[in-house]
Design a protein around this motif. Structure first.
Motif, PDB file in Angstrom:
ATOM      1  N   GLU A 472      -3.450   3.980  -3.599  1.00 48.26           N
ATOM      2  CA  GLU A 472      -4.025   2.990  -2.948  1.00 48.26           C
ATOM      3  C   GLU A 472      -5.480   2.920  -3.643  1.00 48.26           C
ATOM      4  O   GLU A 472      -6.157   1.439  -3.445  1.00 48.26           O
ATOM      5  N   THR A 480      -2.475  -3.391  -1.223  1.00 50.47           N
ATOM      6  CA  THR A 480      -2.226  -2.343  -1.041  1.00 50.47           C
ATOM      7  C   THR A 480      -1.130  -1.670  -0.239  1.00 50.47           C
ATOM      8  O   THR A 480      -0.593  -2.529   0.545  1.00 50.47           O
ATOM      9  N   THR A 482       1.758  -0.066   2.248  1.00 53.05           N
ATOM     10  CA  THR A 482       2.091   0.575   3.100  1.00 53.05           C
ATOM     11  C   THR A 482       3.085   1.775   3.200  1.00 53.05           C
ATOM     12  O   THR A 482       3.859   1.841   2.450  1.00 53.05           O
ATOM     13  N   ASN A 483       2.643   2.763   4.056  1.00 51.56           N
ATOM     14  CA  ASN A 483       3.573   3.811   4.213  1.00 51.56           C
ATOM     15  C   ASN A 483       3.850   4.736   2.839  1.00 51.56           C
ATOM     16  O   ASN A 483       4.937   5.049   2.473  1.00 51.56           O
ATOM     17  N   GLY A 497       6.544   4.059  -0.163  1.00 51.70           N
ATOM     18  CA  GLY A 497       5.495   2.763   0.114  1.00 51.70           C
ATOM     19  C   GLY A 497       6.433   1.611  -0.244  1.00 51.70           C
ATOM     20  O   GLY A 497       7.302   1.412  -0.957  1.00 51.70           O
ATOM     21  N   TYR A 499       5.063  -3.194  -0.086  1.00 50.67           N
ATOM     22  CA  TYR A 499       4.107  -4.007   0.154  1.00 50.67           C
ATOM     23  C   TYR A 499       4.675  -4.907   1.445  1.00 50.67           C
ATOM     24  O   TYR A 499       6.040  -4.934   1.754  1.00 50.67           O
ATOM     25  N   GLU A 500       3.774  -5.668   1.960  1.00 49.17           N
ATOM     26  CA  GLU A 500       4.329  -6.588   3.006  1.00 49.17           C
ATOM     27  C   GLU A 500       3.786  -7.999   3.000  1.00 49.17           C
ATOM     28  O   GLU A 500       2.406  -8.086   2.718  1.00 49.17           O
ATOM     29  N   LYS A 505       9.188  -6.617   4.096  1.00 49.20           N
ATOM     30  CA  LYS A 505       8.714  -5.321   3.410  1.00 49.20           C
ATOM     31  C   LYS A 505       9.434  -5.203   2.345  1.00 49.20           C
ATOM     32  O   LYS A 505      10.719  -5.240   2.524  1.00 49.20           O
TER      33      LYS A 505
END
Length: 692
Positions: A472, A480, A482-483, A497, A499-500, A505
């Motif tokens: 991050e 940024t 996610t997960n 991880g 992106y969304e 996703k």
């Protein structure tokens, strides 16, 4: 008629991890011919350097309590009678990879008039020290705010006595223009350091001009046989018609009749595949069986006087030509005897072309089959190997010619054991590795990683060292993740991880192009062998490519990827912003994107190919030209062997029930690699299906 550049696509697909060649300190006794630029002499009780730039330490993972670096300005261990030395101490995590070090800002330094770096170093005998560390320069990447170009070198042979290391800047190949320098860095890495905690004294970091820069990555390679051949025909320009006569064929029309395409979708795709194969076959040197890299035409004309023939080729071109012959045979465009006859000429060339450590150089002249490059490329070599693997299964009678070529090079040659990534390649004239590694998983070189693991040349931990997403705190990236949590697959720990965007996703690629995302699927059936990771991601990237171009950019057509520009001889990278970690700019549309996507979004891809023909003068006798500006309608009237090959192989897989993929995947090399990649799930606990 000469290659104007190294293969642009593959040098633009950079991950963000670096590797400098392990080599002995370079020394020079030449007297300087320009005043030294002292970057930092540490002679003041002030961490700012001689350029008034700030200095400090850094830690890649700030929360890692077992990794740290610190410094003081020591007035007891200096080299001269007075002054200070930098006393730099480091601590590296012995349990997992860690990186830290020292930096000093260079305040936009222009060093174009200099050719060597000097630095004085000694290790601290009391607390210990590793015998090597890495130095780096950084500068902003033009046109990409927040991104940096890096060039590094590993200093080796450090002792407890003062030594001056003098390093040619030409060996720091990651930087080609030495202006706008932003930072000088000293870097420690767990897997490079033989001692995990220690210290160094450092003094007098300076740039000098010796007047003897040494060989460079851009050195010209002579092709004397080709020159003689041209001279015998009156010189380079006079020889152009003779180059054309060496080809299997030449188009008779520049633009196809737009009304002549079948209404049935399968018949339409078959027409495109047949025309594309006709061009791949035609623009091949008859004697050597090597596909030409580039042929350029003018709108409305295929006359030789309005054309340019690039009679040189790249190793990837050859590998994809082998795949194309398999596809043409499977679609019954050629007979087995015709296929074997074509391949005989290619093998006769491959078996005697100059190589290094078992690998071909990156470029060759197709007329003389002389190498025209000093570079040996990992990803290009890998595509040739993928072609040979596919070929020996499709035509078992060629196994005795495929396997020796496949086995003569060990891909460990390209493996960086420090970063556990595959390096871009090796400059034979410099005796150094390229600066950059391929460090991102979801990019085109994953096909090479897959193949190299299957061969047993590199360990499977390599696959899990590749980045799915960046941390991050890498604030230069587009989104940024996610997960981004620690995961474990087959005993290997790594960060996941995704992106969304608009409910999708997905794991990003580097530049947001479908070339990176889907080129590996020409041979790897990722939906079958890795359905919860790569296979799902392939569908997502094809879908987002389309939606972003049509909905966000308001283009009438879609498909962005590295390709020709509409300027005469230019080439650039293009991509979708949200799909890339460090995305390429939007721009022209290239038909090879729709072809690569056809096995994932067939209805939409066929519709887009039809629309390209309907809206633009982009289709010739040999299929689609390379690119079109969707807003102005300007077309790049070029056939590039790589892009035409991607179109044809992808269409052959679509029309022929995964025919090229099946031959590759049936090989033991692919089967071994499939077992390594099948367990991962990008979106645990369950993959998220794309919205309708």
């Amino acid at each position: 008629m000469r290659p104007p550049r190294f293969f642009a696509i593959l040098t633009l697909l950079l991950s963000f991890s670096l590797f400098a060649a392990d080599s002995v300190p370079a020394q020079t006794n030449s007297a300087p011919t320009a005043p030294r630029i002292v970057l930092h002499d540490f002679d003041r009780d002030d961490p700012r350097n001689n350029l008034r730039g700030n200095s400090g330490t850094w830690n890649l993972e700030p929360d890692d309590q077992k990794s740290d670096a610190s410094f003081i300005l020591d007035d007891k261990q200096h080299r001269g009678e007075s002054g200070h030395a930098l006393f730099l101490t480091y601590k590296l995590n012995p349990d997992r990879a860690s990186q830290n070090g020292f930096y000093t800002n260079l305040n936009d330094l222009d060093a174009r008039n200099y050719d060597h770096l000097e630095i004085w170093v000694k290790g601290d005998a009391k607390i210990g020290f590793a015998k090597s560390f890495k130095i780096e320069f950084k500068k902003p990447k033009p046109g990409y705010p927040g991104q940096m170009l890096k060039g590094g070198y590993v200093i080796q042979g450090i002792t407890s006595e003062w030594q001056k290391f003098t390093i040619p800047l030409n060996l720091i190949t990651g930087i080609t223009e030495w202006d706008h320098l932003d930072e000088f860095v000293i870097s420690f890495h767990t897997r490079r350091a033989d001692v995990k905690q220690g210290g160094y004294y450092i003094e007098d970091i300076a740039l000098i001009k010796t007047g003897n820069p040494g060989p460079s990555a851009n050195d010209h390679v002579d092709v004397p046989k080709k020159k003689q051949w041209e001279n015998e025909r009156g010189g380079e320009k006079a020889a152009i018609p003779f180059v054309q006569k060496r080809l299997v064929g030449w188009p008779t029309i520049a633009l196809a009749d737009k009304k002549g395409f079948p209404k049935d979708d399968r018949e339409f795709v078959m027409r495109v595949a047949r025309d594309t194969w006709k061009g791949i076959d035609a623009l091949t040197d008859k004697e050597h069986g090597l596909p030409l890299d580039t042929v350029r035409f003018s709108k409305g004309s295929v006359a030789l006087k309005d054309s340019r023939i690039g009679d040189y080729t790249n190793v990837t071109n050859i590998g994809i030509y082998l795949l194309s012959v398999v596809g043409a045979f499977e679609l019954k465009f050629i007979t087995k005897d015709e296929a074997l006859q074509k391949l005989k000429a290619t093998f006769d060339s491959l078996e005697h072309m100059e190589s290094y450590e078992g690998f071909l150089y990156n470029y060759y002249d197709t007329t003389s089959d002389e190498r025209s490059s000093n570079f040996v490329s990992f990803v290009d070599s890998a595509w040739l190997s993928c072609g040979l693997i596919t070929l020996r299964h499709a035509f078992p009678e060629l196994e005795s010619r495929c396997t020796p070529l496949l086995n003569r090079g060990n891909y460990q040659f390209f493996y960086d054991p420090v970063e556990q990534h595959m390096n871009h390649g090796y400059y034979v004239n410099l005796k150094v590795r390229a600066e950059y590694n391929y460090g991102v998983l979801y990019t085109e070189p994953r096909a090479g990683s897959f193949m190299a693991m299957g061969k047993g040349d590199v360990p499977e931990e390599h696959w899990f060292s590749l980045l799915r997403t960046f941390p991050e705190n890498a604030d230069w990236q587009t989104m940024t993740p996610t997960n981004r949590v620690l995961k474990k697959v087959r005993g290997h720990e790594f960060f996941g991880g995704y992106y969304e965007w608009k409910g999708y996703k997905y794991v990003p690629c580097w530049g947001g192009s479908l070339f990176e995302a889907l080129m590996p699927t020409m041979v790897i059936d990722e939906r079958q062998v890795a359905p919860n990771s790569l296979g799902t991601n392939d569908v997502l990237h094809a879908t987002i490519q389309r939606r972003y171009a049509l909905e966000e950019l308001k283009y009438p057509v879609w498909g962005m990827s590295p390709c020709s520009t509409t300027a005469e001889d230019n080439y650039s990278e293009f991509g979708v912003k949200v799909l890339g970690t460090a995305p390429y700019k939007p721009g022209v549309v290239t038909p090879h994107v729709s072809a690569l996507a056809i096995n994932f979004t067939p209805k939409e891809s066929i519709e887009n190919l039809r629309k390209l023909i309907e809206l633009y003068d982009v289709y010739g006798e040999y299929g689609f030209y390379d690119a079109v500006d969707p807003m102005t309608g300007q077309v790049a009237y070029k056939y590039l062997a790589l892009d035409q090959g991607m179109i044809f192989v992808a269409l052959a897989n679509y029309l022929g029930d995964h025919c090229v993929q099946k031959h590759f995947m049936a090989d033991p090399i692919a089967q071994r690699a499939s077992a390594i990649i099948k367990e991962e799930n990008f979106f645990e606990p369950e993959p998220t299906p794309p919205p309708k």
